[in-house]
Enzyme design. Structure first.
Site, PDB file in Angstrom:
ATOM      1  CG  ASP A  13      -1.816  -1.265   1.213  1.00  0.00           C
ATOM      2  OD1 ASP A  13      -2.197  -1.731   0.133  1.00  0.00           O
ATOM      3  OD2 ASP A  13      -2.060  -1.800   2.312  1.00  0.00           O
ATOM      4  CD  GLU A  14       4.730  -0.388  -0.306  1.00  0.00           C
ATOM      5  OE1 GLU A  14       3.876  -0.743  -1.166  1.00  0.00           O
ATOM      6  OE2 GLU A  14       5.399  -1.207   0.360  1.00  0.00           O
ATOM      7  N   GLY A  15       1.348   3.022  -2.576  1.00  0.00           N
ATOM      8  CA  GLY A  15       0.920   3.898  -3.676  1.00  0.00           C
ATOM      9  C   GLY A  15       1.478   3.416  -5.007  1.00  0.00           C
ATOM     10  CE  LYS A  56       0.575  10.153  -7.687  1.00  0.00           C
ATOM     11  NZ  LYS A  56       0.518  11.478  -7.111  1.00  0.00           N
ATOM     12  CG  HIS A 105      -2.212  -2.119  -7.010  1.00  0.00           C
ATOM     13  ND1 HIS A 105      -1.375  -2.680  -7.929  1.00  0.00           N
ATOM     14  CD2 HIS A 105      -1.871  -2.667  -5.822  1.00  0.00           C
ATOM     15  CE1 HIS A 105      -0.561  -3.537  -7.320  1.00  0.00           C
ATOM     16  NE2 HIS A 105      -0.850  -3.559  -6.042  1.00  0.00           N
TER      17      HIS A 105
HETATM   18  P1  GDP Z   1      -0.809   0.202  -3.530  1.00  0.00           P
HETATM   19  O1  GDP Z   1      -1.385  -1.060  -3.027  1.00  0.00           O
HETATM   20  O2  GDP Z   1       0.659   0.322  -3.289  1.00  0.00           O
HETATM   21  O3  GDP Z   1      -1.163   0.503  -4.958  1.00  0.00           O
HETATM   22  O4  GDP Z   1      -1.470   1.375  -2.663  1.00  0.00           O
HETATM   23  P2  GDP Z   1      -3.032   1.521  -2.281  1.00  0.00           P
HETATM   24  O5  GDP Z   1      -3.745   2.034  -3.473  1.00  0.00           O
HETATM   25  O6  GDP Z   1      -3.539   0.302  -1.612  1.00  0.00           O
HETATM   26  O7  GDP Z   1      -2.958   2.624  -1.149  1.00  0.00           O
HETATM   27  C1  GDP Z   1      -2.420   3.889  -1.375  1.00  0.00           C
HETATM   28  C2  GDP Z   1      -3.515   4.933  -1.085  1.00  0.00           C
HETATM   29  O8  GDP Z   1      -2.940   6.211  -1.025  1.00  0.00           O
HETATM   30  C3  GDP Z   1      -4.576   5.012  -2.164  1.00  0.00           C
HETATM   31  O9  GDP Z   1      -5.797   5.390  -1.571  1.00  0.00           O
HETATM   32  C4  GDP Z   1      -4.062   6.121  -3.073  1.00  0.00           C
HETATM   33  O10 GDP Z   1      -5.101   6.773  -3.774  1.00  0.00           O
HETATM   34  C5  GDP Z   1      -3.452   7.036  -2.063  1.00  0.00           C
HETATM   35  N1  GDP Z   1      -2.278   7.818  -2.491  1.00  0.00           N
HETATM   36  C6  GDP Z   1      -1.255   7.479  -3.310  1.00  0.00           C
HETATM   37  N2  GDP Z   1      -0.303   8.425  -3.307  1.00  0.00           N
HETATM   38  C7  GDP Z   1      -0.740   9.397  -2.467  1.00  0.00           C
HETATM   39  C8  GDP Z   1      -0.178  10.627  -1.995  1.00  0.00           C
HETATM   40  O11 GDP Z   1       0.921  11.027  -2.353  1.00  0.00           O
HETATM   41  N3  GDP Z   1      -0.912  11.331  -1.093  1.00  0.00           N
HETATM   42  C9  GDP Z   1      -2.136  10.935  -0.652  1.00  0.00           C
HETATM   43  N4  GDP Z   1      -2.765  11.677   0.250  1.00  0.00           N
HETATM   44  N5  GDP Z   1      -2.686   9.767  -1.065  1.00  0.00           N
HETATM   45  C10 GDP Z   1      -1.995   9.019  -1.937  1.00  0.00           C
HETATM   46  P1  IMO Z   2      -0.882  -4.264  -2.209  1.00  0.00           P
HETATM   47  O1  IMO Z   2      -0.481  -4.766  -3.570  1.00  0.00           O
HETATM   48  C1  IMO Z   2      -0.962  -4.803   2.158  1.00  0.00           C
HETATM   49  C2  IMO Z   2      -0.889  -8.940   3.624  1.00  0.00           C
HETATM   50  C3  IMO Z   2      -2.197  -9.305   4.300  1.00  0.00           C
HETATM   51  C4  IMO Z   2      -1.702 -10.286   5.343  1.00  0.00           C
HETATM   52  C5  IMO Z   2      -0.596 -11.014   4.582  1.00  0.00           C
HETATM   53  C6  IMO Z   2      -1.009 -12.357   4.003  1.00  0.00           C
HETATM   54  O2  IMO Z   2      -2.215  -3.604  -2.201  1.00  0.00           O
HETATM   55  O3  IMO Z   2       0.205  -3.438  -1.598  1.00  0.00           O
HETATM   56  P2  IMO Z   2      -2.610 -13.022   1.994  1.00  0.00           P
HETATM   57  O4  IMO Z   2      -4.079 -12.775   1.779  1.00  0.00           O
HETATM   58  O5  IMO Z   2      -1.752 -12.442   0.936  1.00  0.00           O
HETATM   59  O6  IMO Z   2      -2.307 -14.458   2.270  1.00  0.00           O
HETATM   60  O7  IMO Z   2      -2.266 -12.239   3.365  1.00  0.00           O
HETATM   61  O8  IMO Z   2      -0.197 -10.164   3.538  1.00  0.00           O
HETATM   62  N1  IMO Z   2      -1.037  -8.388   2.269  1.00  0.00           N
HETATM   63  C7  IMO Z   2      -1.036  -7.087   1.979  1.00  0.00           C
HETATM   64  N2  IMO Z   2      -0.953  -6.004   2.771  1.00  0.00           N
HETATM   65  N3  IMO Z   2      -1.028  -4.640   0.815  1.00  0.00           N
HETATM   66  C8  IMO Z   2      -1.094  -5.715  -0.010  1.00  0.00           C
HETATM   67  O9  IMO Z   2      -1.067  -5.621  -1.353  1.00  0.00           O
HETATM   68  C9  IMO Z   2      -1.116  -7.005   0.576  1.00  0.00           C
HETATM   69  N4  IMO Z   2      -1.181  -8.248   0.065  1.00  0.00           N
HETATM   70  C10 IMO Z   2      -1.122  -9.086   1.111  1.00  0.00           C
HETATM   71  O10 IMO Z   2      -2.828  -8.181   4.896  1.00  0.00           O
HETATM   72  O11 IMO Z   2      -1.111  -9.602   6.415  1.00  0.00           O
HETATM   73 MG    MG Z   3      -2.911  -1.731  -1.780  1.00  0.00          MG
END
Ligand code: GDP
Ligand code: IMO
Ligand code: MG
Length: 433
Positions: free
Chosen positions: A20-22, A25, A48
């Protein structure tokens, strides 16, 4: 004029923390200059998020290049596909005006399928006192990869499009699985005929998209097309190199892209690590810099840190440079994108974990080992905070000077250059250094 960031050669985008680092995006942002986007690991456990012109899209299986007209999107062999999720995602986006056809979506015949009994097993194990506690997304990911390694109990995309073989396999496997799940978890039996009919119909819809993705990628690379490999999850969740056993079940660091996409190492020149300005984690496992206090709550609310896939509140804490230095080195990161910097605005001070003390002495490098991590004490450096909304900043020099200092200090500590800074969720809220 806006400064753009174009890369020569092919690029892998990977998370440097616990997900969930972004990444969504940033892959979307980088795809302005790409021809092909490939997912190579994981499944619908990924979430994502992309925001384009006020519209928000969440993808679980489709590569985020799907939002760029003309970009080819591939789902590699390393991905485990839940066809129900994939087809629902396609229907949703098509309904919202996104074009999806065999022209711009290719699915590897070698990818494995998530079956209903995989989800049943994942949920039952999580709920049981013996196997529970990893905090999985319950998407059946672990059991599907286990069957892949087991071989005889696995079903691949290739099997979907051969209906007789699919029927035979599902018949045999479901009967066997019902016995096992009954004994282990007292689970109710599944009806193999229903599952077969459901998957046969999925197969009929997916058939036009099924291709030899590895071969296509080699052809694209030879033709000079620019490829972006979209990492899911992150290095600290990698099955081998992450904080085992609190990890996911795929090789989701950059090291997994060669097997997961089916290309040789020479295919990729750039390894872009995505890191957020603080740390988060979903599910169980050690998290040295976790802030179970008002700092963690502040970050969670400002950053909307709730899971894209499960809506679970994410655990939040300070940036851990010790951990990120490890994932930078592990993956040969050539450049970094720092995201979510805007979330930290408004704090009096910010802290960075620069190292760990362990049993009275300072560790010289990060151990992806549960027992060590459970005991380490983070060593913090404190920097001044900054105020104001920075989401509108488009040049590094426009950021408050304290925010600039914070970015420069992170860069020194993690050992790779920060080339882009993201200050908001929109595609455009990105500044190039
Ligand atoms: P991913 O799994 O790495 O693609 O990340 P996620 O989409 O699960 O979570 C990142 C969240 O942060 C999402 O809701 C994005 O829309 C949001 N996001 C991404 N970059 C930024 C940023 O620079 N600032 C803010 N406020 N939100 C961001
Ligand atoms: P993105 O791509 C955050 C975590 C789960 C759990 C562990 C194992 O959005 O960054 P699983 O269902 O994969 O067997 O769960 O891994 N996990 C994530 N946490 N972002 C993800 O993906 C994740 N994919 C798996 O929360 O702790
Ligand atoms: Mg994510």
């Amino acid at each position: 004029m806006a400064v753009t960031f174009a890369l020569e050669g092919n690029t892998c985008v990977v998370g440097l923390q616990w997900g969930d680092e972004g990444k969504g995006k940033i892959v979307d942002y980088l795809t302005e200059h790409a021809d092909v986007v490939v997912r190579y690991c994981g499944g619908a456990n990924a979430g994502h998020t992309v925001r384009i012109g006020g519209e928000k899209y969440a993808t679980h299986l489709l590569p985020v290049g799907i939002f760029r007209p003309g970009v080819i999107n591939c789902i590699g062999n390393g991905v485990v596909i839940d066809p129900q999720v994939l087809l629902a995602e396609m229907d949703e986006f098509i309904g919202r005006g996104i074009a999806i056809s065999p022209e711009n979506l290719k699915i590897s015949y070698k990818a494995h399928l998530v079956m209903p009994y995989h989800m049943q097993e994942d949920a039952a194990r999580e709920a049981s006192s013996e196997g529970g506690g990893i905090g999985t997304t319950r998407r059946g990911i672990g059991p599907t990869y286990a069957d892949k390694m087991q071989r005889s109990t696995a079903i691949r995309v290739a099997d979907l499009v051969q209906e007789d073989r699919l029927k035979q396999k599902i018949g045999e496997i479901v009967v066997e699985r019902n016995k096992v799940l009954k004994v282990l978890y007292d689970s109710p039996p599944l009806d193999w005929r229903n599952i077969f009919e459901q998957y046969r119909d999925y197969g009929r819809r997916m058939a036009p998209f099924v291709k030899d993705v590895g071969h296509l990628l080699l052809e694209y690379a030879r033709a000079g097309k620019r490829i972006v490999f979209e990492g899911a999850h992150a290095a600290l969740l990698d099955i081998d190199h992450g904080t085992f056993p609190y990890v996911t079940s795929s090789s989701c660091s950059a090291l997994g892209l060669y097997t997961g996409a089916g290309v040789p190492p020479q295919t990729v020149e750039n390894f872009i690590g995505i890191m957020k300005a603080y740390s988060t984690r979903v599910g169980g496992g050690p998290f040295p810099t976790e802030q179970s206090n008002n700092i963690g709550d502040y970050i969670r609310e400002r950053g909307n840190e709730y899971g894209t896939t499960t809506r679970r509140p994410r655990r939040c804490g300070w940036f851990d440079a010790m951990a990120v230095r490890y994932t930078v080195d592990l993956q040969g990161i050539t450049a970094i994108v720092l995201t979510l910097l805007d979330v930290l605005s408004g704090l009096d001070h910010v802290q960075i974990c620069t190292g760990y003390n362990y049993r009275g002495s300072r560790l010289d490098y990060f151990r992806a080992d549960m027992d060590t991590l459970a005991e380490v004490e983070p060593i913090y450096e404190t920097l001044p905070g900054w105020r104001g909304n920075i989401t509108g900043c488009r040049n590094f020099g426009e950021l408050p000077v304290e925010a600039q200092l914070y970015v420069k200090r992170l860069e020194q500590l993690v050992g790779a250059p920060i080339k882009l800074v993201s200050v908001g969720a929109e595609r455009t809220a990105t500044l190039v250094r």
